[in-house]
Design a protein around this motif. Sequence first.
Motif, PDB file in Angstrom:
ATOM      1  N   MET A   8      14.076  20.448 -12.623  1.00 36.76           N
ATOM      2  CA  MET A   8      14.381  18.995 -12.142  1.00 36.76           C
ATOM      3  C   MET A   8      13.043  18.143 -12.015  1.00 36.76           C
ATOM      4  O   MET A   8      13.127  16.843 -12.087  1.00 36.76           O
ATOM      5  CB  MET A   8      14.979  19.312 -10.627  1.00 36.76           C
ATOM      6  N   GLU A   9      11.953  18.867 -11.469  1.00 34.86           N
ATOM      7  CA  GLU A   9      10.632  18.050 -11.391  1.00 34.86           C
ATOM      8  C   GLU A   9      10.553  17.466 -12.995  1.00 34.86           C
ATOM      9  O   GLU A   9       9.941  16.329 -13.093  1.00 34.86           O
ATOM     10  CB  GLU A   9       9.395  18.831 -10.839  1.00 34.86           C
ATOM     11  N   LYS A  11      12.279  16.767 -15.125  1.00 35.91           N
ATOM     12  CA  LYS A  11      13.089  15.666 -15.597  1.00 35.91           C
ATOM     13  C   LYS A  11      12.840  14.409 -14.970  1.00 35.91           C
ATOM     14  O   LYS A  11      13.134  13.333 -15.214  1.00 35.91           O
ATOM     15  CB  LYS A  11      14.707  16.239 -15.378  1.00 35.91           C
ATOM     16  N   ALA A  12      12.613  14.579 -13.537  1.00 41.98           N
ATOM     17  CA  ALA A  12      12.249  13.431 -12.763  1.00 41.98           C
ATOM     18  C   ALA A  12      10.899  12.590 -13.412  1.00 41.98           C
ATOM     19  O   ALA A  12      10.891  11.513 -13.578  1.00 41.98           O
ATOM     20  CB  ALA A  12      12.003  13.963 -11.259  1.00 41.98           C
ATOM     21  N   LYS A  13       9.908  13.722 -13.634  1.00 43.79           N
ATOM     22  CA  LYS A  13       8.624  13.152 -14.258  1.00 43.79           C
ATOM     23  C   LYS A  13       9.019  12.301 -15.729  1.00 43.79           C
ATOM     24  O   LYS A  13       8.338  11.280 -16.039  1.00 43.79           O
ATOM     25  CB  LYS A  13       7.566  13.970 -14.552  1.00 43.79           C
ATOM     26  N   LEU A  15      12.085  10.988 -16.443  1.00 47.57           N
ATOM     27  CA  LEU A  15      12.532   9.709 -16.055  1.00 47.57           C
ATOM     28  C   LEU A  15      11.680   8.405 -15.476  1.00 47.57           C
ATOM     29  O   LEU A  15      11.826   7.245 -15.814  1.00 47.57           O
ATOM     30  CB  LEU A  15      13.690  10.163 -15.168  1.00 47.57           C
ATOM     31  N   GLU A  16      10.698   8.946 -14.609  1.00 46.00           N
ATOM     32  CA  GLU A  16       9.792   8.149 -14.120  1.00 46.00           C
ATOM     33  C   GLU A  16       9.060   7.718 -15.529  1.00 46.00           C
ATOM     34  O   GLU A  16       8.712   6.292 -15.381  1.00 46.00           O
ATOM     35  CB  GLU A  16       8.892   8.962 -13.173  1.00 46.00           C
TER      36      GLU A  16
END
Length: 120
Positions: A8-9, A11-13, A15-16
């Motif tokens: 999830m981290e 994917k968040a990175k 996406l960011e």
Amino acid sequence: MFSITKAMEDKAKLLESLLVNATDYGRSSFELVKLKALDKTTDIVASCIPVSAALIIISTFMLFFSAGLAFWLGELLGKIYLGFFIVAAFYLITGSLTYLLMKNWVKKTACNYIIKQALK
């Protein structure tokens, strides 16, 4: 559990990073549009300057030529003001005919010139 939070981290990175790149792309595209518009505007204005200078010179010539013609006609007729009336009447008739017969043509030609310069 640890691998799920790590995924999830990641994917968040990702996406960011994607959002930052999209924002940068949007800013760059906007700057490019502004620079292209500035380039076209400058090109149009620069191409109008020689035309404007020529019109000013021709207008000055016509002013002095008309004044000289008016004085000469006035001298021939015995009254200076009659020469000016004749020259003024000539310009009134010529201007009226030009306006009536050529207003659409002049407008179309000017618009086409500006569009051609903008699309160059």
